[in-house]
Design an enzyme around this catalytic site. Structure first.
Site, mmCIF file in Angstrom:
data_model
loop_
_atom_site.group_PDB
_atom_site.id
_atom_site.type_symbol
_atom_site.label_atom_id
_atom_site.label_comp_id
_atom_site.label_asym_id
_atom_site.label_seq_id
_atom_site.Cartn_x
_atom_site.Cartn_y
_atom_site.Cartn_z
ATOM 1 C CG ASN A 227 -78.842 -16.408 46.611
ATOM 2 O OD1 ASN A 227 -79.124 -17.208 47.496
ATOM 3 N ND2 ASN A 227 -79.734 -15.938 45.753
ATOM 4 C CG ASP B 118 -82.743 -15.608 48.176
ATOM 5 O OD1 ASP B 118 -82.435 -16.496 48.990
ATOM 6 O OD2 ASP B 118 -82.827 -15.809 46.956
ATOM 7 C CG ASP C 204 -73.025 -20.249 47.138
ATOM 8 O OD1 ASP C 204 -72.772 -21.437 46.857
ATOM 9 O OD2 ASP C 204 -74.029 -19.902 47.782
ATOM 10 C CG HIS D 91 -80.403 -19.567 42.561
ATOM 11 N ND1 HIS D 91 -81.474 -19.965 41.793
ATOM 12 C CD2 HIS D 91 -79.613 -20.660 42.714
ATOM 13 C CE1 HIS D 91 -81.347 -21.253 41.503
ATOM 14 N NE2 HIS D 91 -80.225 -21.691 42.052
ATOM 15 C CD GLU E 158 -73.200 -23.479 43.253
ATOM 16 O OE1 GLU E 158 -73.456 -24.631 43.662
ATOM 17 O OE2 GLU E 158 -73.498 -22.457 43.897
#
Length: 533
Positions: free
Chosen positions: A140, A211, A242, A246, A279
């Site tokens: 991410n 990001d 992870d 996002h 996740e």
């Protein structure tokens, strides 16, 4: 395989299986004599138990205070003996932080942990024991010190500028004002200033983790290359992804789903049996669509539900909730793995969440290993380690032996919760039949030997006793009725209808549990499993 009478009687836990011609009364009369034998190991990865390790706190081989890969390699026999079938490693890449979620080199090993040669040896040694290795892959974001970001900050014309997300301050004023938090981040400042730049960059978690821009095809290809490297060159078996929700902003969930389908397809070209667990810390409805791209997702809803049920001593709708989640997943795909767990490296440890009550912590473990799904254990859970936020204190060093004897204990942090006065070291617990360690080991052995507990369906059984969790599991001809007493008082369950057919006392966690006629007696905080002939 060891006989159950040897394996479980030695630790004070009884597993019983009556002969086919025995009555329920005779089962009860012989309840103190464990006579069943474990079947062959049926629990194969990825439908098996996985052990999560924070390398920095696990085992320190060179006495520098920091856990390392060689220390971890030296404990593979321990993990094999515990009964787990896979290891999930928190980030091992170079990083400026202790937690290493701000990666600066996707192709390297943090020097505190060892070398790439050390890690390849670890993978080979794990594989030689039948253990799979899953590594945390953090895509991410990168770390602020990653060469890509450093180039992007220093030169607006850098080829890496578009690897990140930039915006003029005027255009993001309304986003800055939102100050929203999520279940997986309490950060309310997601746009960050960069020295010498008129634009701000996006970092969902904090300014040290900018990001990546997945609208850029070059970024996608970089991530594919990274994944291929660890699968092909190093030999890992898969990745824990992870912050999987996002990759794109929260208002673009469909793009997130599509990305993981694309990533999975690319990884399966390299390794057809690659394993990807994500996740996605959100509600079931928002989690489920990710199963189109990821083989498994962590079940945060059940983590909270198990903890709450045990803490309050109330079964409530625990089984109904779990079945509803799995049914919802099934509407997305019939090929998914439900990654269940109690707590992980981002949550207060289960022992602390249950106010350091070992009986309640044992009950939480009993639920974990008997409900459907593939269980994950957070390192130290099996010895009752404690820990509360801030995160460093959820990740304190493992206690192998009493401190004066423990050459492997890490010391990078002074523990606040898991000390020699609050937690018995593993070496002590191994000799205690009633210890948390032996409780975990025996439950894992039971699950590994049972088709129903590994693969079985889930059906609620009605007890009319609020403190009892009751459900049925069935697979490959094995049909079990599982009963858990969540209270600090003995309880009785009256069998009726089809439940009367469960006439074999298959497993008990306490010696004075019994089945007489249509009555099952469960001591406080105990588990009884009945089997249908």
């Amino acid at each position: 395989m060891l006989k159950t009478s040897i394996l479980l009687a030695a630790t004070g836990i009884l597993a019983l299986s009556a002969c086919k011609n025995q009555s329920a009364e005779s089962v009860n009369q012989e309840k103190a004599t464990p006579v069943a034998a474990l079947t062959e190991d049926v629990s194969q990865w990825p439908n098996a138990v996985t052990y999560e390790i924070f390398v920095q706190s696990f085992a320190d081989s060179n006495n520098d205070g920091i856990g390392d890969i060689k220390g971890m390699t030296g404990k593979l026999d321990y993990l094999e003996d515990l009964g787990v079938k896979a290891i999930w490693l928190m980030p091992i890449n170079p990083s400026p932080s202790y937690h290493k979620y701000d990666v600066t080199d996707y192709y390297g090993i943090h020097p505190d942990y060892g070398s790439m040669e050390d890690f390849k040896e670890f993978v080979d040694e794990a594989h030689s024991r039948g253990l799979k290795v899953i590594m945390d892959l953090v895509v991410n974001h990168t770390g602020r010190d990653h060469p890509w970001f450093q180039s992007a900050v220093k030169n607006p014309d850098s080829p890496y500028r578009d690897y990140y997300v930039w915006a003029d301050k005027d255009s993001i004023a309304d986003q800055i004002a939102k100050k929203e938090i999520t279940l997986d981040s309490d950060n309310i400042t997601q746009w960050h200033e960069a020295p010498g730049n008129s634009q701000s960059y996006y970092g969902f978690f904090w300014g040290g983790m900018p990001d990546l821009n997945f609208d850029n095809p070059e970024v996608k290809e970089e991530i594919f290359k990274i994944g291929r490297y660890w699968l092909e060159e190093v030999g890992v078996d898969g990745f824990r992804l992870d912050a999987a929700r996002h990759i794109f902003p929260d208002d673009r969930p469909e793009d997130n789903h599509a990305w993981w389908q694309e990533f999975r397809a690319e990884m399966e070209k390299v390794k057809p049996d690659v394993y990807l667990v994500g996740e996605v810390w959100d509600s079931t409805e928002k989690v489920a669509p990710y199963l189109k791209g990821l083989h498994a997702l962590f079940n945060f809803d059940m983590s909270y539900a198990i903890t709450e049920a045990v803490a309050e001593g109330d079964a409530d709708s625990l089984v109904v909730k779990h079945k509803a989640i799995r049914d919802f997943y099934s509407r997305v795909t019939d090929d998914f793995i439900d990654a269940i767990f109690l707590t992980n490296h981002d949550q207060n440890r289960i022992m602390s969440a249950l106010e350091a009550d070992p009986e309640k912590a044992k009950m939480a473990a009993a639920l974990l290993f008997t409900l459907p799904g593939s269980p994950y254990i957070y390192y130290g859970e099996e010895i009752g380690m404690l820990g509360k936020k801030p995160d460093e204190h959820i990740r304190e060093p493992f206690l192998w032996k009493p401190k004066k004897e423990d050459a492997l204990r890490a010391s990078w942090i002074e523990p606040t919760y898991s000390t020699d006065t609050s937690v018995q070291a593993l070496s002590v617990q191994k000799n205690n039949p009633e210890s948390m360690y032996n409780h975990y080991k025996n439950l894992i052995a039971l699950r590994n030997s049972s088709p129903a507990l590994t693969f079985g369906s889930l059906e609620e059984a009605h007890t009319k006793v609020p403190e009892l969790v009751a459900f049925r599991r069935m697979s490959q001809g094995e049909d079990l009725l599982i009963l858990h007493n969540l209270s600090g008082e003995a309880k009785q369950f009256s069998l009726s209808g089809p439940d009367l057919e469960y006439d074999q006392l298959f497993f008990t966690s306490e010696a004075d549990a019994s089945r007489e006629m249509d009555k099952v007696s469960l001591p406080k905080y105990s588990t009884v499993i009945l089997k249908k002939d």
